[in-house]
Design a protein around this motif. Structure first.
Motif, PDB file in Angstrom:
ATOM      1  N   SER A 126       0.829  -1.204   0.000  1.00 53.60           N
ATOM      2  CA  SER A 126       0.000   0.000   0.000  1.00 53.60           C
ATOM      3  C   SER A 126       0.867   1.261   0.000  1.00 53.60           C
ATOM      4  N   ARG A 127       1.975   1.227   0.743  1.00 58.38           N
ATOM      5  CA  ARG A 127       2.844   2.399   0.813  1.00 58.38           C
ATOM      6  C   ARG A 127       3.565   2.657  -0.506  1.00 58.38           C
ATOM      7  N   ILE A 128       4.017   1.591  -1.176  1.00 63.24           N
ATOM      8  CA  ILE A 128       4.753   1.822  -2.422  1.00 63.24           C
ATOM      9  C   ILE A 128       3.824   2.242  -3.555  1.00 63.24           C
ATOM     10  N   LEU A 129       2.591   1.728  -3.575  1.00 66.45           N
ATOM     11  CA  LEU A 129       1.652   2.183  -4.604  1.00 66.45           C
ATOM     12  C   LEU A 129       1.372   3.675  -4.444  1.00 66.45           C
ATOM     13  N   TYR A 130       1.195   4.089  -3.205  1.00 63.43           N
ATOM     14  CA  TYR A 130       0.977   5.508  -2.898  1.00 63.43           C
ATOM     15  C   TYR A 130       2.209   6.325  -3.295  1.00 63.43           C
ATOM     16  N   GLY A 131       3.378   5.812  -2.943  1.00 67.32           N
ATOM     17  CA  GLY A 131       4.627   6.501  -3.272  1.00 67.32           C
ATOM     18  C   GLY A 131       4.873   6.585  -4.772  1.00 67.32           C
ATOM     19  N   LEU A 132       4.562   5.499  -5.504  1.00 64.29           N
ATOM     20  CA  LEU A 132       4.757   5.504  -6.953  1.00 64.29           C
ATOM     21  C   LEU A 132       3.820   6.484  -7.647  1.00 64.29           C
ATOM     22  N   ALA A 133       2.595   6.610  -7.120  1.00 58.41           N
ATOM     23  CA  ALA A 133       1.654   7.591  -7.683  1.00 58.41           C
ATOM     24  C   ALA A 133       2.205   9.004  -7.507  1.00 58.41           C
ATOM     25  N   LYS A 134       2.757   9.295  -6.323  1.00 56.54           N
ATOM     26  CA  LYS A 134       3.330  10.620  -6.074  1.00 56.54           C
ATOM     27  C   LYS A 134       4.592  10.838  -6.928  1.00 56.54           C
ATOM     28  N   LEU A 135       5.366   9.766  -7.127  1.00 52.46           N
ATOM     29  CA  LEU A 135       6.567   9.864  -7.957  1.00 52.46           C
ATOM     30  C   LEU A 135       6.208  10.167  -9.410  1.00 52.46           C
ATOM     31  N   ALA A 136       5.122   9.553  -9.893  1.00 49.76           N
ATOM     32  CA  ALA A 136       4.686   9.792 -11.272  1.00 49.76           C
ATOM     33  C   ALA A 136       4.345  11.269 -11.486  1.00 49.76           C
ATOM     34  N   VAL A 137       3.735  11.884 -10.483  1.00 48.78           N
ATOM     35  CA  VAL A 137       3.427  13.320 -10.570  1.00 48.78           C
ATOM     36  C   VAL A 137       4.714  14.140 -10.472  1.00 48.78           C
ATOM     37  N   LYS A 138       5.573  13.757  -9.534  1.00 47.43           N
ATOM     38  CA  LYS A 138       6.839  14.484  -9.319  1.00 47.43           C
ATOM     39  C   LYS A 138       7.707  14.495 -10.572  1.00 47.43           C
ATOM     40  N   ARG A 139       7.764  13.346 -11.263  1.00 49.58           N
ATOM     41  CA  ARG A 139       8.602  13.244 -12.466  1.00 49.58           C
ATOM     42  C   ARG A 139       7.903  13.783 -13.721  1.00 49.58           C
ATOM     43  N   GLY A 140       6.629  14.129 -13.587  1.00 53.79           N
ATOM     44  CA  GLY A 140       5.904  14.680 -14.733  1.00 53.79           C
ATOM     45  C   GLY A 140       5.307  13.638 -15.659  1.00 53.79           C
ATOM     46  N   TYR A 141       5.256  12.367 -15.232  1.00 54.35           N
ATOM     47  CA  TYR A 141       4.650  11.323 -16.062  1.00 54.35           C
ATOM     48  C   TYR A 141       3.142  11.491 -16.152  1.00 54.35           C
ATOM     49  N   VAL A 142       2.557  11.998 -15.096  1.00 56.85           N
ATOM     50  CA  VAL A 142       1.125  12.338 -15.102  1.00 56.85           C
ATOM     51  C   VAL A 142       0.987  13.768 -14.588  1.00 56.85           C
ATOM     52  N   PRO A 143      -0.022  14.492 -15.064  1.00 54.49           N
ATOM     53  CA  PRO A 143      -0.154  15.884 -14.618  1.00 54.49           C
ATOM     54  C   PRO A 143      -0.561  15.966 -13.151  1.00 54.49           C
ATOM     55  N   ALA A 144      -0.112  17.017 -12.501  1.00 54.66           N
ATOM     56  CA  ALA A 144      -0.485  17.238 -11.099  1.00 54.66           C
ATOM     57  C   ALA A 144      -1.984  17.502 -11.023  1.00 54.66           C
ATOM     58  N   PRO A 145      -2.679  16.857 -10.074  1.00 49.54           N
ATOM     59  CA  PRO A 145      -4.131  17.073  -9.965  1.00 49.54           C
ATOM     60  C   PRO A 145      -4.452  18.520  -9.598  1.00 49.54           C
ATOM     61  N   LYS A 146      -5.577  18.994 -10.126  1.00 51.98           N
ATOM     62  CA  LYS A 146      -5.970  20.393  -9.886  1.00 51.98           C
ATOM     63  C   LYS A 146      -6.708  20.547  -8.547  1.00 51.98           C
ATOM     64  N   GLY A 147      -7.437  19.529  -8.123  1.00 58.52           N
ATOM     65  CA  GLY A 147      -8.174  19.597  -6.865  1.00 58.52           C
ATOM     66  C   GLY A 147      -7.620  18.603  -5.849  1.00 58.52           C
ATOM     67  N   GLU A 148      -8.369  18.399  -4.788  1.00 55.99           N
ATOM     68  CA  GLU A 148      -7.967  17.437  -3.756  1.00 55.99           C
ATOM     69  C   GLU A 148      -8.133  16.007  -4.262  1.00 55.99           C
ATOM     70  N   VAL A 149      -7.097  15.209  -4.072  1.00 52.20           N
ATOM     71  CA  VAL A 149      -7.112  13.814  -4.523  1.00 52.20           C
ATOM     72  C   VAL A 149      -7.457  12.868  -3.378  1.00 52.20           C
ATOM     73  N   PHE A 150      -7.050  13.217  -2.165  1.00 52.14           N
ATOM     74  CA  PHE A 150      -7.181  12.278  -1.044  1.00 52.14           C
ATOM     75  C   PHE A 150      -8.609  11.802  -0.802  1.00 52.14           C
ATOM     76  N   PRO A 151      -9.637  12.668  -0.888  1.00 54.76           N
ATOM     77  CA  PRO A 151     -11.010  12.163  -0.695  1.00 54.76           C
ATOM     78  C   PRO A 151     -11.397  11.089  -1.716  1.00 54.76           C
ATOM     79  N   TRP A 152     -10.943  11.243  -2.965  1.00 52.30           N
ATOM     80  CA  TRP A 152     -11.240  10.238  -3.995  1.00 52.30           C
ATOM     81  C   TRP A 152     -10.470   8.943  -3.727  1.00 52.30           C
ATOM     82  N   PHE A 153      -9.234   9.099  -3.279  1.00 52.28           N
ATOM     83  CA  PHE A 153      -8.433   7.931  -2.912  1.00 52.28           C
ATOM     84  C   PHE A 153      -9.133   7.139  -1.808  1.00 52.28           C
ATOM     85  N   ALA A 154      -9.576   7.844  -0.748  1.00 52.61           N
ATOM     86  CA  ALA A 154     -10.277   7.188   0.364  1.00 52.61           C
ATOM     87  C   ALA A 154     -11.563   6.524  -0.109  1.00 52.61           C
ATOM     88  N   ALA A 155     -12.303   7.221  -0.969  1.00 47.31           N
ATOM     89  CA  ALA A 155     -13.582   6.681  -1.457  1.00 47.31           C
ATOM     90  C   ALA A 155     -13.382   5.385  -2.239  1.00 47.31           C
TER      91      ALA A 155
END
Length: 201
Positions: A126-155
């Motif tokens: 669970s920690r590495i999947l979360y970390g890899l998602a953040k890494l993808a944004v950090k490296r520019g592989y996916v665009p940074a989200p415009k709104g809050e992501v955490f509520p959707w992640f929890a849902a």
């Protein structure tokens, strides 16, 4: 003449044999950390969900604590030994060295199936999947989200886990299934005040 304790302190402070001593200390820290993490967890989970004599429950707690402590200590030992060996053969540290060392340690230490290893591996997943998602944004592989992501992640996480629990229970880890049964199914059963509020039926 210096005492043995003074000689040991001098050796530790001198920086000599730093690599070997760091491996030994890593083994020690792995053992201590594993025991600190597992013992209270095993104690609480055993008394909440397990049945049996005090002796059987105590044995289970100590076995889980020993397994977690031993495996974490062994993994740190293997990882630090291999990364130091690879660094010795190479002129400078490379990123793949940590992956290879951890891959080998993970296979031989945490690759043996038991409940403790299963829980540790799932915790890390669970920690590495979360970390890899953040890494993808950090490296520019996916665009940074415009709104809050955490509520959707929890849902999504809670939606999937409760669907699995209600309709595909056999796919869930036993401790998770026990926790969810206590929360969602056992709360449907009672026949008097005592097993309604005082204890679970």
């Amino acid at each position: 003449m210096a005492t043995i304790a003074q000689q040991v302190n001098y050796l530790l402070a001198s920086g000599q044999y730093h690599t070997i001593l760091s491996i030994i200390k890593g083994f020690r820290n792995g053992a201590v950390y594993g025991a600190k993490i597992r013992f209270p967890h095993a104690l609480v989970m055993t008394f909440l969900f397990k049945r049996g004599s005090i002796t059987e429950m105590a044995k289970g707690i100590l076995e889980a604590t020993f397994t977690h402590s031993k495996n974490l200590a062994c993994f740190v030992f293997v990882y630090k030994t291999l990364t130091n060996l690879m660094a010795w053969f190479e002129t400078h540290e490379k990123q793949y060295q940590s992956f290879i060392a951890a891959f080998i340690g993970g296979y031989f230490v945490f690759g043996k199936y038991n409940k403790v290893n299963e829980q540790i591996n799932l915790y890390l997943l669970s920690r590495i999947l979360y970390g890899l998602a953040k890494l993808a944004v950090k490296r520019g592989y996916v665009p940074a989200p415009k709104g809050e992501v955490f509520p959707w992640f929890a849902a999504i996480v809670w939606g999937i886990v409760l669907w699995l629990f209600e309709y595909e229970q056999d796919t869930l880890q036993p401790s998770l299934k026990s926790s969810m049964t206590y929360l969602y199914h056992d709360s449907n059963r009672w026949n008097n005040f005592k097993n309604f509020l005082i204890y679970n039926k």
